[in-house]
Scaffold this motif. Structure first.
Motif, PDB file in Angstrom:
ATOM      1  N   TYR A   1     -67.777 -11.142 -23.572  1.00 38.52           N
ATOM      2  CA  TYR A   1     -68.008  -9.782 -24.096  1.00 38.52           C
ATOM      3  C   TYR A   1     -69.287  -9.750 -24.921  1.00 38.52           C
ATOM      4  O   TYR A   1     -70.103  -8.816 -24.821  1.00 38.52           O
ATOM      5  CB  TYR A   1     -66.793  -9.384 -24.941  1.00 38.52           C
ATOM      6  N   GLU A   2     -69.512 -10.784 -25.725  1.00 39.02           N
ATOM      7  CA  GLU A   2     -70.717 -10.840 -26.566  1.00 39.02           C
ATOM      8  C   GLU A   2     -71.976 -10.977 -25.704  1.00 39.02           C
ATOM      9  O   GLU A   2     -73.032 -10.390 -26.011  1.00 39.02           O
ATOM     10  CB  GLU A   2     -70.608 -12.026 -27.537  1.00 39.02           C
ATOM     11  N   ALA A   3     -71.878 -11.744 -24.575  1.00 36.63           N
ATOM     12  CA  ALA A   3     -73.029 -11.895 -23.678  1.00 36.63           C
ATOM     13  C   ALA A   3     -73.423 -10.555 -23.078  1.00 36.63           C
ATOM     14  O   ALA A   3     -74.607 -10.229 -22.949  1.00 36.63           O
ATOM     15  CB  ALA A   3     -72.687 -12.897 -22.574  1.00 36.63           C
ATOM     16  N   LYS A   4     -72.398  -9.776 -22.702  1.00 40.39           N
ATOM     17  CA  LYS A   4     -72.703  -8.445 -22.159  1.00 40.39           C
ATOM     18  C   LYS A   4     -73.278  -7.532 -23.246  1.00 40.39           C
ATOM     19  O   LYS A   4     -74.192  -6.745 -22.997  1.00 40.39           O
ATOM     20  CB  LYS A   4     -71.432  -7.820 -21.575  1.00 40.39           C
ATOM     21  N   LYS A   5     -72.732  -7.683 -24.463  1.00 40.62           N
ATOM     22  CA  LYS A   5     -73.174  -6.826 -25.568  1.00 40.62           C
ATOM     23  C   LYS A   5     -74.627  -7.109 -25.914  1.00 40.62           C
ATOM     24  O   LYS A   5     -75.396  -6.193 -26.285  1.00 40.62           O
ATOM     25  CB  LYS A   5     -72.264  -7.065 -26.773  1.00 40.62           C
ATOM     26  N   GLN A   6     -75.034  -8.361 -25.793  1.00 40.17           N
ATOM     27  CA  GLN A   6     -76.402  -8.744 -26.137  1.00 40.17           C
ATOM     28  C   GLN A   6     -77.408  -8.474 -25.014  1.00 40.17           C
ATOM     29  O   GLN A   6     -78.587  -8.790 -25.155  1.00 40.17           O
ATOM     30  CB  GLN A   6     -76.445 -10.225 -26.509  1.00 40.17           C
TER      31      GLN A   6
END
Length: 610
Positions: A597-602
């Motif tokens: 989720y964090e990879a997509k958010k970044q």
């Protein structure tokens, strides 16, 4: 994850709904032996009013579960449920219960379910009504038995045999065979009759039957009745408790053999009496040193044997030698020539041809004596053995017939053995093919149909397996969750067929990047994939993610709808942990999911680890 947690009760409800409509009985057996759940089919099989909570060892008694084909309660320690709670997957297809007076055959498989510590937590039982299958198997067996019986009946009805059986009271239960003709009986006619009544006039036969039925000794009797001589052999058979239940035997009509033996004995007895009473032709024969010979005495039976008057032979010995069969003449001449130098006693059989043209066999027996003047004298007897020779020929012919019958029977048995071997080979081949098919089905059940990598079911099984193994070995277990960026836009623009092709190539790139047999790539759902890396710390997991990312970029799959690249890219979430019995595998999934989720958010197309 909150959405996932909210769906779990609903999923559990759906599971129980499915279980309730299954055509199989399904039960959950707790560690203490209590049944915490039985679906509707299972209750119908066992009886809805008998679903009890009790110690598993008492199940057979409570539900009245019998061993199939007997009136015996199924041994408790052999029940599949008892074995499963002891940690062993157990199968049984010889269970039988009664419902409304009708026997129902059951097949049951019970699988133990272990907790994280490796102890049995509970067991799942699956059972079903296999009455129809058992009946079908019994029908097939009955058909095979009928064929075997028909073959045996063909053999018995074409040879002078009687195949018979009696019960423990001496009453015939089987009576078949061509040999019955000699007794004036038809096949099956003796069934229901007592041997003690049928053979009441043969005390030795009745005594032998009674001895076998009471003492269990083998039966072997030769007896003559109604002009038919039978040789009988049999053995008792027993029940499970060792009690004699009857006898099975075979009798052979040996009337012809007995008559031939009696005839031979009679002939031999006559021969002895004749020899003792000199019934043949008594003679004296003199061979002179100069080679001339003469008969000085011939008894009156000379007329019967040689069809010549004794006086005629006394006057001219050549009349005797002229009757010697041409095929035997040379042997007789050689014998006379040798006797000039060394006279020996004679016991010779040869043929003669009488003046009437009859060919006779004679036996010449004589004692030799050498006189002082050089004469060799033989005093002896000539016996007509034509009848004996004829009997011997009959016996030789009979033996040849028997040998031919044995050869034919041997060929038939060899053919039967060959056919049985061929059937066994076919059955083995079918079993191997079935085993291969089952292995292929098991493989297909764990693969994703589109991408040909492991499916979600296999992912869950393998993650649970490796979680327990890494917990035992205290090694790192890493998980990579990855998602194809903007895949919905890809599908909308390029179409679902192109989307499927894209997922196949991405999955193949992931699979080809993994080098270790223990590493597993699985389709987690939609465009999302998961990679399980046993014995791998976070640095190793990141290196694998980077290698996969590079391999996918090298594919250069066009994606003009992507907001970050002209080609397909993937976002990665990586987590790594040393499993313990206090943690659950879902912890690893949650942290990897959070990293993804964090990879997509970044901004996507990147690797984030937690």
């Amino acid at each position: 994850m909150k959405a996932l947690s909210a769906k779990l009760p609903f999923a559990e409800q759906r599971l129980y709904q499915v279980l309730e409509v299954l055509p199989l009985g399904v039960a959950i057996i707790e560690k203490n032996g209590n049944y915490s759940y039985i679906n509707q089919t299972g209750q119908n099989l066992l009886g809805a009013d008998q679903v009890l909570n009790l110690v598993s060892e008492h199940t057979a008694i409570a539900y009245k579960i019998y061993r199939a084909g007997t009136n015996q309660i199924y041994p408790s320690q052999q029940l599949p449920s008892v074995q499963a709670l002891a940690g062993k997957t157990a199968n049984a297809d010889d269970l039988e219960i009664y419902r409304q007076g009708k026997a129902i055959a059951l097949e049951m498989k019970v699988i133990p379910i272990f907790d994280d510590s490796g102890e049995v937590a509970y067991a799942i039982a699956i059972f079903q009504d296999i009455t129809e299958r058992k009946q079908a198997e019994a029908a097939v067996l009955a058909e095979a038995l009928e064929q075997s019986e028909a073959y045996l009946r063909t053999v018995v009805n074409n040879f002078p045999l009687i195949l018979w059986a009696i019960d423990k009271n001496g009453v015939f239960t089987l009576s078949e065979g061509k040999g019955l003709e000699g007794l004036g009986l038809k096949p099956g006619e003796a069934v229901g009759q007592s041997v003690f009544e049928m053979y009441g006039d043969l005390p030795e036969v009745a005594a032998a039957f009674r001895n076998s039925l009471t003492k269990g000794v083998p039966y072997y009797v030769t007896a003559t009745t109604n002009g038919c001589t039978l040789e009988g052999m049999a053995n008792p058979f027993y029940d499970d408790q060792g009690n004699i239940q009857g006898m099975i035997g075979v009798s052979m009509d040996i009337t012809a053999r007995k008559q031939a033996e009696d005839a031979l004995k009679k002939s031999e007895a006559q021969f002895r009496r004749l020899a003792e009473n000199v019934p043949g032709m008594i003679y004296r024969y003199i061979l002179h040193p100069d080679g001339t010979d003469e008969f000085t005495y011939l008894s009156p039976r000379c007329r019967e044997i040689y069809e010549l008057e004794p006086e005629a032979i006394i006057q001219d010995s050549q009349k005797m030698w002229s009757l010697v069969h041409p095929d035997d003449s040379l042997a007789i001449q050689s014998l006379i020539a040798e006797s000039l130098h060394k006279p020996e006693s004679i016991n010779l059989e040869h043929r003669i041809v009488t003046p009437s043209g009859r060919v006779k066999w004679i036996q010449v027996i004589a004692q030799a004596e050498q006189q002082t003047n050089g004469d060799n004298i033989w005093d002896g007897v000539v016996i007509d053995i034509t009848q004996r020779k004829h009997t011997e020929q009959l016996l030789a012919d009979y033996n040849r017939t028997l040998e031919q019958q044995v050869r034919e029977r041997t060929i038939a048995l060899e053919q039967e053995i060959w056919e049985r071997k061929r059937a066994e080979d076919a059955a083995k081949a079918a079993e191997i093919a079935l085993r291969k098919a089952n292995l292929e089905l098991e493989r297909l059940a764990t693969l994703d149909g589109l991408t040909q990598v492991a499916n979600r079911r296999r992912f869950d099984e393998y993650l649970s397996q490796e979680w327990r193994r890494m917990a035992r070995e205290q090694q790192y277990l890493s998980l990579i969750l990855c998602d194809v960026d903007y895949f919905k836009s890809y599908n909308d623009y390029y179409g679902h067929q192109a989307g499927d092709a894209c997922l196949k190539r991405v999955a193949a790139a992931m699979r080809n990047t993994l080098k270790r047999p223990a590493d597993l790539v699985a389709r987690y759902g939609g465009e999302e994939f998961a990679i399980i890396l046993p014995s791998t710390a976070i640095q190793g997991a990141i290196a694998v993610a980077q290698a996969i990312q590079k391999a996918i970029k090298l594919l250069r799959l066009p994606h003009i709808q992507s907001q970050i690249s002209d080609f397909i890219t993937v976002s990665f979430g990586v987590s790594s942990i040393i499993p313990t019995h206090n943690l659950r595998a879902e912890t690893l999934i949650t942290t990897a999911d959070e990293a993804l989720y964090e990879a997509k958010k970044q901004g996507r197309d990147r690797i984030i680890c937690v």
